[in-house]
Design a protein around this motif. Structure first.
Motif, short mmCIF file in Angstrom:
data_model
loop_
_atom_site.label_atom_id
_atom_site.label_comp_id
_atom_site.label_asym_id
_atom_site.label_seq_id
_atom_site.Cartn_x
_atom_site.Cartn_y
_atom_site.Cartn_z
N VAL A 137 2.84 16.48 40.33
CA VAL A 137 2.81 15.10 40.31
C VAL A 137 3.65 14.40 39.68
O VAL A 137 3.11 14.67 38.65
CB VAL A 137 1.58 14.10 41.10
CG1 VAL A 137 0.69 14.55 42.05
CG2 VAL A 137 0.48 14.31 39.66
N GLN A 138 4.43 13.48 39.63
CA GLN A 138 4.63 12.09 38.67
C GLN A 138 3.62 11.47 37.74
O GLN A 138 2.05 11.05 37.84
CB GLN A 138 5.56 11.64 39.32
CG GLN A 138 6.68 12.27 39.54
CD GLN A 138 7.71 12.88 38.64
OE1 GLN A 138 8.16 11.68 38.25
NE2 GLN A 138 7.92 14.13 38.35
N SER A 139 4.24 11.78 36.56
CA SER A 139 3.60 10.87 35.52
C SER A 139 1.47 11.63 35.62
O SER A 139 0.81 10.96 36.03
CB SER A 139 3.45 10.17 35.38
OG SER A 139 3.78 9.36 34.98
N PRO A 140 1.24 13.60 36.01
CA PRO A 140 0.25 13.41 35.87
C PRO A 140 -0.64 12.51 35.23
O PRO A 140 -0.88 12.61 33.98
CB PRO A 140 -0.57 14.86 35.22
CG PRO A 140 1.36 15.29 35.23
CD PRO A 140 1.77 13.53 34.92
N ALA A 141 -2.51 12.25 35.93
CA ALA A 141 -3.68 11.75 35.17
C ALA A 141 -4.07 12.02 33.70
O ALA A 141 -3.64 12.93 33.47
CB ALA A 141 -5.30 11.23 36.81
N GLY A 142 -4.17 10.90 33.04
CA GLY A 142 -4.19 11.03 31.18
C GLY A 142 -3.07 12.11 30.38
O GLY A 142 -2.93 11.75 29.29
N ALA A 143 -1.98 12.35 31.11
CA ALA A 143 -0.41 12.66 30.52
C ALA A 143 0.31 10.74 30.35
O ALA A 143 0.03 10.35 31.25
CB ALA A 143 0.08 13.79 31.23
#
Length: 314
Positions: free
Chosen positions: A252-258
């Motif tokens: 996915v785009q902009s993974p959670a936490g990143a």
């Protein structure tokens, strides 16, 4: 004493059907895939294991024959391994065992998912243990003398440090580091070696490929070009992927936490994962002696793939 590997029942998946966040996720095959590539991807399976204290997902050809090289995937900063499921499976489909440890450690004042040069030795230990384990799906199928590196962002920078055979802060967390003979090559996505606008010479001891999304707003294309120019030894290559951004290899785009990407991606995730995995896998196969893969990545592939432009050097 090294902890025993933790195994769960292997799950069979097609190249684009992989385990992600505990669910089976089907991604459509991208219409732009280059059918002229010399290696046909095979079905892939995965299972859960552990490398020292790092939870690890292992991806491998479902019906392995002979001994397979291991690709250690070094995750991007603050990116959990679950977000590399499709990319890791795609690389594995070209004949690799891809391991994706979730390595959590202190990096200056922040404890999060950050890779380390120590993971090379830890993974080599896992390879020997796993290859000898009667309960492992890979029993007798791991080439314990051959490792290649994959890396994303901070993980790619860690990979560059590994290829230099030296202990460099912030990637080295031990008193020293020696590059094992088993490490043969690396392919790193969204990666550069910029330090406050300065690009030191990269004394790479093994072949290096940089794969760079041309829409990357975090590790910018110009930074990758400058780092490529600083690679002191060949073979080396830079693959420029049109329309891909910093998270072109994650599920996915902009993974959670990143950290969030500032630029949008014009490619679908399926397309960017397919093209980046294909170029990485075939480059690595070429460095391991596959003549057909070498012919593609150094010759015919650039013209055949409309999504990339490629520069190679020796």
């Amino acid at each position: 004493m090294r902890p025993p590997a933790v195994l769960t029942r292997p799950r069979s998946v097609l190249t684009t059907l992989v385990l992600a966040a505990g669910l089976l996720v089907a991604a459509p095959a991208p219409s732009g895939a280059d059918t002229s590539a010399p290696v046909t991807p095979v079905p892939v399976s995965s299972y859960q294991s552990k490398i020292v204290n790092d939870g690890t997902t292992v991806y491998y050809p479902s019906n392995p024959t002979g001994e397979l090289p291991v690709a250690l995937l070094l995750q991007g900063g603050k990116v959990h391994r679950q977000y590399y499921s499709q990319y890791a499976a795609a690389v594995a489909s070209y004949g690799f065992v891809v391991v994706t440890p979730t390595h959590r450690r202190l990096n200056f004042f922040d404890t999060n998912y950050y890779t380390s040069t120590s993971q090379v030795g830890e993974t080599l230990g896992w390879m020997a243990t796993e290859n000898a384990a009667a309960s492992s799906p890979l029993n007798g199928h791991i080439d314990t003398d051959t490792m290649v590196l994959l890396g994303h962002s901070f993980g790619g920078a860690t990979g560059l440090s590994i290829t230099e055979d030296k202990c460099s802060i912030p990637f080295c967390t031990t008193l020293g580091f020696n590059l094992p003979d088993a490490v043969k090559a690396g392919s790193f996505y969204g990666t550069n070696n910029a330090i406050l606008g300065i690009y030191p010479a990269i004394d790479n001891q093994v072949p290096v490929q940089l794969v760079q999304g041309q829409s990357d707003g975090m590790a910018e294309p110009a930074q990758a070009e400058s780092s490529y120019a600083k690679l002191q030894h060949g073979p080396k290559q830079i693959v420029r992927v049109s329309g891909a951004n910093h998270y072109g290899i994650t599920d996915v785009q902009s993974p959670a936490g990143a950290e969030a990407e500032v630029n949008s991606q014009s490619l679908s995730q399926a397309a960017s994962i397919e093209v980046t995995a294909r170029w990485a896998a075939l480059w690595l196969r070429a460095q391991l002696g596959d003549a057909a893969a070498a012919s593609y990545v150094l010759g015919t592939g650039d013209a055949a793939d409309p999504l990339v432009t490629v520069t190679s050097g020796n």
